[in-house]
Write an enzyme that holds these catalytic residues in place. Structure first.
Site, PDB file in Angstrom:
ATOM      1  N   ARG A  65     -12.333  -5.584 -15.240  1.00 13.68           N
ATOM      2  CA  ARG A  65     -11.273  -4.622 -14.927  1.00 13.68           C
ATOM      3  C   ARG A  65     -11.839  -3.217 -15.032  1.00 13.68           C
ATOM      4  O   ARG A  65     -12.394  -2.846 -16.070  1.00 13.68           O
ATOM      5  CB  ARG A  65     -10.080  -4.772 -15.878  1.00 13.68           C
ATOM      6  CG  ARG A  65      -8.953  -3.784 -15.518  1.00 13.68           C
ATOM      7  CD  ARG A  65      -7.650  -4.052 -16.249  1.00 13.68           C
ATOM      8  NE  ARG A  65      -6.614  -3.186 -15.705  1.00 13.68           N
ATOM      9  CZ  ARG A  65      -5.347  -3.510 -15.526  1.00 13.68           C
ATOM     10  NH1 ARG A  65      -4.930  -4.703 -15.864  1.00 13.68           N
ATOM     11  NH2 ARG A  65      -4.478  -2.657 -15.014  1.00 13.68           N
ATOM     12  N   ARG A  80      -5.625   7.364 -10.372  1.00 13.69           N
ATOM     13  CA  ARG A  80      -6.146   8.369 -11.312  1.00 13.69           C
ATOM     14  C   ARG A  80      -7.387   9.055 -10.742  1.00 13.69           C
ATOM     15  O   ARG A  80      -7.577  10.254 -10.905  1.00 13.69           O
ATOM     16  CB  ARG A  80      -6.448   7.709 -12.674  1.00 13.69           C
ATOM     17  CG  ARG A  80      -5.199   7.536 -13.516  1.00 13.69           C
ATOM     18  CD  ARG A  80      -5.432   6.560 -14.639  1.00 13.69           C
ATOM     19  NE  ARG A  80      -5.524   5.178 -14.150  1.00 13.69           N
ATOM     20  CZ  ARG A  80      -5.939   4.160 -14.866  1.00 13.69           C
ATOM     21  NH1 ARG A  80      -6.331   4.352 -16.107  1.00 13.69           N
ATOM     22  NH2 ARG A  80      -5.958   2.938 -14.357  1.00 13.69           N
ATOM     23  N   ARG A 140       6.338   0.455  -6.598  1.00  8.80           N
ATOM     24  CA  ARG A 140       5.797   1.822  -6.450  1.00  8.80           C
ATOM     25  C   ARG A 140       6.579   2.598  -5.378  1.00  8.80           C
ATOM     26  O   ARG A 140       7.303   1.988  -4.582  1.00  8.80           O
ATOM     27  CB  ARG A 140       4.314   1.740  -6.047  1.00  8.80           C
ATOM     28  CG  ARG A 140       3.479   1.158  -7.157  1.00  8.80           C
ATOM     29  CD  ARG A 140       2.010   1.257  -6.864  1.00  8.80           C
ATOM     30  NE  ARG A 140       1.266   0.750  -8.007  1.00  8.80           N
ATOM     31  CZ  ARG A 140       0.010   1.023  -8.266  1.00  8.80           C
ATOM     32  NH1 ARG A 140      -0.677   1.801  -7.457  1.00  8.80           N
ATOM     33  NH2 ARG A 140      -0.573   0.529  -9.335  1.00  8.80           N
ATOM     34  N   ASP A 187      -8.842  -1.376 -10.601  1.00 12.30           N
ATOM     35  CA  ASP A 187      -7.812  -0.420 -11.043  1.00 12.30           C
ATOM     36  C   ASP A 187      -8.393   0.994 -11.172  1.00 12.30           C
ATOM     37  O   ASP A 187      -9.594   1.162 -11.381  1.00 12.30           O
ATOM     38  CB  ASP A 187      -7.237  -0.882 -12.396  1.00 12.30           C
ATOM     39  CG  ASP A 187      -5.896  -0.215 -12.681  1.00 12.30           C
ATOM     40  OD1 ASP A 187      -5.223   0.250 -11.732  1.00 12.30           O
ATOM     41  OD2 ASP A 187      -5.515  -0.159 -13.868  1.00 12.30           O
ATOM     42  N   GLY A 188      -7.505   1.978 -11.056  1.00 16.33           N
ATOM     43  CA  GLY A 188      -7.904   3.369 -11.286  1.00 16.33           C
ATOM     44  C   GLY A 188      -7.997   4.222 -10.029  1.00 16.33           C
ATOM     45  O   GLY A 188      -8.391   5.386 -10.112  1.00 16.33           O
ATOM     46  N   THR A 239       2.404  -8.519  -7.129  1.00 15.69           N
ATOM     47  CA  THR A 239       3.840  -8.658  -6.857  1.00 15.69           C
ATOM     48  C   THR A 239       4.619  -7.511  -7.504  1.00 15.69           C
ATOM     49  O   THR A 239       5.701  -7.162  -7.048  1.00 15.69           O
ATOM     50  CB  THR A 239       4.375 -10.010  -7.388  1.00 15.69           C
ATOM     51  OG1 THR A 239       3.876 -10.221  -8.719  1.00 15.69           O
ATOM     52  CG2 THR A 239       3.922 -11.172  -6.527  1.00 15.69           C
ATOM     53  N   GLU A 240       4.045  -6.921  -8.547  1.00 18.22           N
ATOM     54  CA  GLU A 240       4.717  -5.797  -9.227  1.00 18.22           C
ATOM     55  C   GLU A 240       4.475  -4.465  -8.505  1.00 18.22           C
ATOM     56  O   GLU A 240       5.205  -3.497  -8.719  1.00 18.22           O
ATOM     57  CB  GLU A 240       4.227  -5.674 -10.677  1.00 18.22           C
ATOM     58  CG  GLU A 240       4.756  -6.747 -11.619  1.00 18.22           C
ATOM     59  CD  GLU A 240       4.152  -8.130 -11.384  1.00 18.22           C
ATOM     60  OE1 GLU A 240       2.996  -8.219 -10.911  1.00 18.22           O
ATOM     61  OE2 GLU A 240       4.848  -9.135 -11.652  1.00 18.22           O
ATOM     62  N   ASN A 241       3.456  -4.417  -7.656  1.00 21.02           N
ATOM     63  CA  ASN A 241       3.150  -3.149  -6.978  1.00 21.02           C
ATOM     64  C   ASN A 241       4.211  -2.744  -5.950  1.00 21.02           C
ATOM     65  O   ASN A 241       4.254  -1.589  -5.524  1.00 21.02           O
ATOM     66  CB  ASN A 241       1.761  -3.194  -6.309  1.00 21.02           C
ATOM     67  CG  ASN A 241       0.604  -3.170  -7.297  1.00 21.02           C
ATOM     68  OD1 ASN A 241      -0.454  -3.732  -7.036  1.00 21.02           O
ATOM     69  ND2 ASN A 241       0.773  -2.519  -8.447  1.00 21.02           N
ATOM     70  N   TRP A 242       5.118  -3.689  -5.581  1.00 21.66           N
ATOM     71  CA  TRP A 242       6.223  -3.318  -4.668  1.00 21.66           C
ATOM     72  C   TRP A 242       7.130  -2.271  -5.298  1.00 21.66           C
ATOM     73  O   TRP A 242       7.864  -1.580  -4.600  1.00 21.66           O
ATOM     74  CB  TRP A 242       7.065  -4.548  -4.296  1.00 21.66           C
ATOM     75  CG  TRP A 242       6.332  -5.585  -3.514  1.00 21.66           C
ATOM     76  CD1 TRP A 242       5.957  -6.820  -3.948  1.00 21.66           C
ATOM     77  CD2 TRP A 242       5.870  -5.500  -2.154  1.00 21.66           C
ATOM     78  NE1 TRP A 242       5.287  -7.501  -2.955  1.00 21.66           N
ATOM     79  CE2 TRP A 242       5.233  -6.724  -1.839  1.00 21.66           C
ATOM     80  CE3 TRP A 242       5.944  -4.513  -1.159  1.00 21.66           C
ATOM     81  CZ2 TRP A 242       4.661  -6.982  -0.586  1.00 21.66           C
ATOM     82  CZ3 TRP A 242       5.376  -4.780   0.088  1.00 21.66           C
ATOM     83  CH2 TRP A 242       4.750  -5.988   0.352  1.00 21.66           C
TER      84      TRP A 242
HETATM   85  C1  IPE Z   1      -3.322  -4.263 -11.214  1.00 19.09           C
HETATM   86  O1  IPE Z   1      -3.276  -2.911 -11.364  1.00 19.09           O
HETATM   87  C2  IPE Z   1      -3.100  -4.639  -9.765  1.00 19.09           C
HETATM   88  C3  IPE Z   1      -4.165  -4.278  -8.851  1.00 19.09           C
HETATM   89  C4  IPE Z   1      -5.324  -3.763  -9.165  1.00 19.09           C
HETATM   90  C5  IPE Z   1      -3.901  -4.569  -7.457  1.00 19.09           C
HETATM   91  P1  IPE Z   1      -1.925  -2.158 -11.771  1.00 19.09           P
HETATM   92  O2  IPE Z   1      -2.249  -0.712 -11.797  1.00 19.09           O
HETATM   93  O3  IPE Z   1      -0.829  -2.572 -10.859  1.00 19.09           O
HETATM   94  O4  IPE Z   1      -1.641  -2.728 -13.215  1.00 19.09           O
HETATM   95  P2  IPE Z   1      -0.805  -2.107 -14.405  1.00 19.09           P
HETATM   96  O5  IPE Z   1       0.497  -1.631 -13.833  1.00 19.09           O
HETATM   97  O6  IPE Z   1      -1.611  -0.956 -14.934  1.00 19.09           O
HETATM   98  O7  IPE Z   1      -0.660  -3.190 -15.411  1.00 19.09           O
HETATM   99  C1  IPE Z   2      -5.302  -0.030  -8.264  1.00 20.01           C
HETATM  100  O1  IPE Z   2      -5.282   1.329  -8.484  1.00 20.01           O
HETATM  101  C2  IPE Z   2      -4.957  -0.384  -6.857  1.00 20.01           C
HETATM  102  C3  IPE Z   2      -3.610  -0.950  -6.680  1.00 20.01           C
HETATM  103  C4  IPE Z   2      -2.810  -1.284  -7.643  1.00 20.01           C
HETATM  104  C5  IPE Z   2      -3.162  -1.160  -5.320  1.00 20.01           C
HETATM  105  P1  IPE Z   2      -3.982   2.053  -9.017  1.00 20.01           P
HETATM  106  O2  IPE Z   2      -3.215   2.578  -7.874  1.00 20.01           O
HETATM  107  O3  IPE Z   2      -3.218   1.185  -9.943  1.00 20.01           O
HETATM  108  O4  IPE Z   2      -4.626   3.269  -9.820  1.00 20.01           O
HETATM  109  P2  IPE Z   2      -4.098   3.875 -11.177  1.00 20.01           P
HETATM  110  O5  IPE Z   2      -4.113   2.766 -12.185  1.00 20.01           O
HETATM  111  O6  IPE Z   2      -2.723   4.407 -10.923  1.00 20.01           O
HETATM  112  O7  IPE Z   2      -5.097   4.940 -11.487  1.00 20.01           O
HETATM  113 MG    MG Z   3      -3.305   0.914 -11.934  1.00 17.48          MG
END
Ligand code: IPE
Ligand code: IPE
Ligand code: MG
Length: 274
Positions: A218, A54, A101, A50-51, A96-99
């Site tokens: 994480r 940002r 975005r 994650d991150g 599954t929640e990233n859809w």
């Molecule tokens: C978790 O990160 C999913 C991946 C790293 C692929 P998210 O950024 O989607 O999680 P939340 O929304 O902060 O919980």
């Molecule tokens: C994790 O990074 C990668 C995916 C979820 C695909 P993020 O895109 O969630 O990065 P932040 O959390 O917004 O910084």
């Molecule tokens: Mg994230």
């Protein structure tokens, strides 16, 4: 090659080092993490990368640039894991929640998935990395699916580290799918509902045959599991770092392995595992 530190090792540590060396002749955990007990190196590490967004925003870049930098860091982490004898690295790549975005980010991520599979195929193969994919196929774009399928096929004979890519993955969906398949088998008479136990359930998940993660890492600083491997992380040690995924380094990772080795894992008992 014997390492000076092996002289003072107990039989469990020596056996673990032997297993690591058999699997990866080039691994040298004692050189990379001096003083580590090889029997305390996690077998399976699950990573929430994650991150990325940002990381990019802090640099005034579009979020997708953060994803590109993050993808480059996968190779760094794979090498860091293989070099100390980790057997399985499971990477949360798309949930599954990233859809939900913005469309351009989702499309960019799917295109990146295809490019990653195509560009890394030869390197992964020559590094003996076996690729596995976790997550639902339904809902995935055809191109991404076929790129993932051919990467899995191309690396199917590899015997080194297993890299699981969790794409269109959600722990709840995975559990629902397992429950559905067991229910269907019960209805058809293939199994008796009373036979269903934790082992059979685990065999119905997409992680079938893999050991449970010992360590969940994480990056990005948030203390949550975000629907990741809900069944499998029951007894995983959890570590969170504020560092964003593209900046997560081998040095910090080895520091975590050292801390992991010092933890007392009791699995509900009163004594730590020996
Ligand atoms: C978790 O990160 C999913 C991946 C790293 C692929 P998210 O950024 O989607 O999680 P939340 O929304 O902060 O919980
Ligand atoms: C994790 O990074 C990668 C995916 C979820 C695909 P993020 O895109 O969630 O990065 P932040 O959390 O917004 O910084
Ligand atoms: Mg994230």
């Amino acid at each position: 090659m014997t390492h000076p530190a092996t002289d003072s090792m107990g039989p469990a540590a020596e056996a673990a080092l032997g297993r690591i060396k058999d699997r990866y002749p080039k691994a040298d955990p004692l050189a990379l993490i001096p003083g580590i007990d090889p029997s305390k190196i996690p077998v399976h590490i699950a990573m929430i990368m994650d991150g990325n967004g940002r990381w990019a925003q802090e640099r005034g870049l579009p979020r997708i640039k953060g994803h590109h930098s993050g993808a480059k860091n996968v190779q760094v982490m794979l090498e860091a894991c293989a070099a100390i004898g980790v057997e399985v690295l499971t990477l949360y790549s798309f949930s599954t929640e990233n859809w939900s975005r913005p469309e351009d980010e989702v499309q960019g991520l799917m295109e990146m998935c295809v490019a990653y599979c195509e560009h890394q195929r030869e390197a992964l193969k020559s590094n003996n990395v076996k690729v596995r994919v976790l997550g639902r196929r339904e809902g995935m774009p055809k191109q991404a699916l076929s790129a993932l399928d051919s990467l899995v096929e191309a690396t199917s004979q590899c015997t080194g580290i297993t890299m699981c890519l969790a794409v269109n993955y959600g722990g709840r969906d995975e559990i629902v799918d397992a429950a559905r398949s067991l229910a269907a088998k019960a209805v058809s008479g293939e199994i008796d509902p009373d036979q269903i136990d934790a082992a059979m359930f685990a065999d119905s998940l997409t992680t079938k045959g893999l050991p449970d993660p010992d360590l969940l890492i994480r990056t990005g600083g948030d203390f949550r599991v975000s629907n990741y491997l809900l069944w499998q992380i029951s007894y995983a040690e959890i570590m969170v770092t504020d560092v964003q995924w593209p900046d997560f380094s081998q040095e910090e990772f080895y520091g975590m392995i050292r801390r992991f080795a010092a933890r007392s894992r009791r699995f509900g008992n009163i004594n730590s595992e020996s």
